[in-house]
Design an enzyme around this catalytic site. Structure first.
Site, short mmCIF file in Angstrom:
data_model
loop_
_atom_site.label_atom_id
_atom_site.label_comp_id
_atom_site.label_asym_id
_atom_site.label_seq_id
_atom_site.Cartn_x
_atom_site.Cartn_y
_atom_site.Cartn_z
N THR A 150 34.91 42.92 35.41
CA THR A 150 35.24 42.34 36.72
C THR A 150 35.96 43.42 37.55
OG1 THR A 150 37.27 41.37 35.81
CG2 THR A 150 35.34 39.95 35.95
N LYS A 176 36.65 43.14 28.24
CA LYS A 176 36.88 43.23 29.67
C LYS A 176 38.28 42.68 29.88
CE LYS A 176 37.17 40.63 32.53
NZ LYS A 176 38.08 39.58 33.19
N THR A 187 43.64 36.47 24.74
CA THR A 187 43.66 36.89 26.13
C THR A 187 42.40 37.68 26.42
OG1 THR A 187 44.80 38.95 25.64
CG2 THR A 187 46.16 37.08 26.21
N GLU A 273 45.02 46.06 36.42
CA GLU A 273 44.70 46.11 37.85
C GLU A 273 45.66 47.03 38.60
OE1 GLU A 273 42.23 42.01 38.57
OE2 GLU A 273 44.36 41.99 38.96
N ASN A 399 44.66 42.05 44.34
CA ASN A 399 44.88 40.61 44.21
C ASN A 399 45.23 39.90 45.50
OD1 ASN A 399 44.45 40.00 41.36
ND2 ASN A 399 45.98 41.62 41.11
N THR A 404 37.24 37.67 48.53
CA THR A 404 36.36 38.05 49.65
C THR A 404 35.88 39.49 49.54
OG1 THR A 404 38.36 38.51 50.91
CG2 THR A 404 37.31 36.38 51.24
#
Lengths: 404, 404
Positions: A150, A176, A187, A273, A399, A404
């Protein structure tokens, strides 16, 4: 224990593939992956403890009730969670696998990852299945690994080779996971495959034990996802004597498993991230294991410490602070703290009090990509390690507008 | 209950001042504050639950053991925590107050806020005391409020007027707090003053009860500080009948206290480090109070939701996710979620499943400065509210290099 290549296809008898089927708009990003074993395999899994569970987890749990499985299907781009027809869609995914491969839908592990609460359209999956099946190969691990990504910035796979009762065995896997990662049982998505012969019961025992020191000690942002699980298939094609009890072979298998899972943890944390650094918090001298784990996790989860690490700031007061509110029963006047990296190590706190140190040297150490935060509690022999990453502008960016 | 101005000086008989004494390098920022009551006051306090406690807290606790105090001294720029001579320095601060004001050192509340683990030099404090004392005035609330600020971007004070047994009473206070804020008993530094007459025992009861629905429901970053406390002085100069039991006056006093503390909570949350938005999570329909509080706090603490709010993204899946891992026993199939602001409100999730909604309208609502996240659990009558803020680039920036 030898590190080898091949990821989820490293073990004998596993084919894989990943394609772009159209769940994601970006045509260059694969979004559907399939892994199949040549023969039926013992299977085990652990699931998120989040009360809000993705529909695929419910379906997978049913399919693994008998301890066996033969295929894994996983899409990215949509979590199939909090949707009225979620279970139905997850079942349809299994049936599509049955139709394409001949493997019973009951032997399919189903997983989904992506945005929560948007209905998952089965059409692109149905449309992509032929291409997905046709492209299955014993070298398809990278394509499959990409299909489950992702916000990951790199594909994560690892594999090892080891011996059981004189037979060469292999265990590999792909993962992932980049955001919404916080240990609370299983997790992220991790798919492990091995050709070792091991009973479903012992396989589950191995996995459930392993995650206590691997995935459960990993945190990117303190958010436990709704969809995450770790599964392992063991097809027995290595020809070793079947593991059915806690013998020497079981211990070797556990070691192989832990070698792979810890490496995947490091990869996931380092690719958190927006992360620029992998953080490893190593606690020793704890009075018991739970204390060591509680302290390590509290430190690795501190937003303030994570931001300080991003800024390469040796702000050890935040380490002490995170230990203090962890809930662990520690003697704060005995705590030592050091920072360590490829550039060396530096003691910054002794007996709970700051010591003089070179800010320049500390900066040099903390500018590295992999940082160890070493905590000595000086109250016993238990130790633990937790993995995480720094908190950066990019975490906020990724985040702030994920959908979008 | 009438809102009035004057902050910590709103009640009768309280003088205050704040000066720059030199703990901070920036000469335009006050870094030392003093509040004194004309007469000895009943005093109560709550302290951080962090095991690592600032030295000033230990000293204050000793000074308040008899239930009375008359002065508050607080410096910013250094937390006086994890230092070998911390207690000694905090005691010296009290003695400096005694020397300047004649108030016994035993009646002084001492507080410090700033970086942890750097020895606090007493010299600038000693040097600044004369100027600090000389400038004390019944209108010194703003100067004192500024002197306790760290990364706060605005001064935080509030006051109310109310009646007890026919006498006009006032209760006001000031707060600092922007980062390292997470409820676990007392949080941040809050100094409250009132001219109401209330016994030390009832004052402590009022404060300990109040924080359960005010400061303990506030989170900026999940980090519970080592130095934070809330104190209240009640000097009785309003002349009301002394409150010594849970009567109607006590209830009125509690209401006044809660009016002030909730407003301070909103100010602190809205001024969270780097924050662009105040978030209020309102939970109703919970089966019990603990469930309501657990859900509200979990949602307000989610990094992922906080980042989504920064991006004005109606990503309600993250609300469901945070409820799911909160540990609260809820029926996920009964959860409703709405977002609300000055621009209106919008339902985004009904019975645990997404509903169709206008993304445009949601964006318009979420672009406001104050956002309410409304959660209906539809399983009972208990409700709760928690306060927080969004997660922004600036939070990372502020905390990536706090010490330099």
């Amino acid at each position: 224990m030898k590190m080898i290549s091949g990821g989820v296809c490293a073990a004998k008898g596993y084919k894989a593939n990943g394609v772009h089927c159209g769940i994601r708009k970006n045509r260059t990003k694969r979004d559907l992956s399939l892994v199949v074993s040549d023969v039926k395999a013992a299977a085990a899994a652990v699931y998120t403890l989040n009360l809000v569970k993705g529909a695929p987890l419910t379906v997978t749990k049913n399919h693994l009730a008998d301890g066996y499985a033969q295929a894994i299907i996983c899409n990215s781009g949509n979590a199939n969670t909090c949707n009225a027809n979620g279970i139905e869609i997850a079942e349809m995914m299994s049936e599509l696998v049955e139709k394409a491969t001949g493997i019973s839908a009951d032997d399919v592990v189903v997983a989904s990852t992506g945005v929560i609460g948007q209905p998952l359209d089965i059409a692109p999956i149905a449309g992509g299945m032929e291409k997905l099946y046709a492209g299955l190969s014993y070298e398809g691990n990278a394509a499959a690994g990409e299909g489950i990504m992702t916000t990951d910035t790199y594909m994560k796979e690892v594999a090892v080779e080891f011996e059981l009762s004189g037979k060469v065995c292999r265990l590999g896997g792909m993962a992932k996971g980049s955001g919404m990662i916080h240990p609370n049982m299983a997790t992220m998505l991790v798919f492990l495959t091995t050709d070792a012969a091991i009973s479903p019961k012992m396989l589950q025992k191995a996995l459930s034990g392993d995650i206590q020191t691997s995935f459960n000690m990993l945190s990117v942002d303190g958010d436990t996802s709704t969809n995450d699980m770790v599964t392992v298939l063991a097809n027995g094609m290595a020809g070793n004597e079947m593991i059915t009890e806690e013998n020497a072979d079981f211990n070797t298998f556990m070691l192989a498993l832990n070698t792979v899972t810890v490496q995947l943890c490091r990869m996931i944390a380092g690719d958190g991230e927006g992360a620029t650094k992998l953080l490893e918090c190593k606690v020793d001298g704890a009075k018991d294991l739970q204390t060591a784990k509680t302290v390590a996790k509290s430190v690795i989860c501190s937003s303030l410490l994570k931001a300080a690490m991003f800024g390469a700031d040796a702000n050890w007061g935040r380490v002490l602070c995170a230990i203090g509110y962890s809930g662990a029963d520690v003697d704060v006047n005995k705590i030592d703290v050091s920072f360590k990296s490829a550039k060396g190590d530096i003691l910054v706190c002794k007996d709970g009090t700051g010591v003089e140190f070179s800010e320049e040297k500390a900066k040099e150490i903390l500018l590295e990509k992999e940082i160890e935060i070493l905590i000595g509690l000086n109250s016993g022999d238990a130790k633990s390690c937790a993995w995480g990453c720094d908190l950066t502008y990019d975490y906020v960016k990724i985040n702030g507008d994920y959908r979008t």
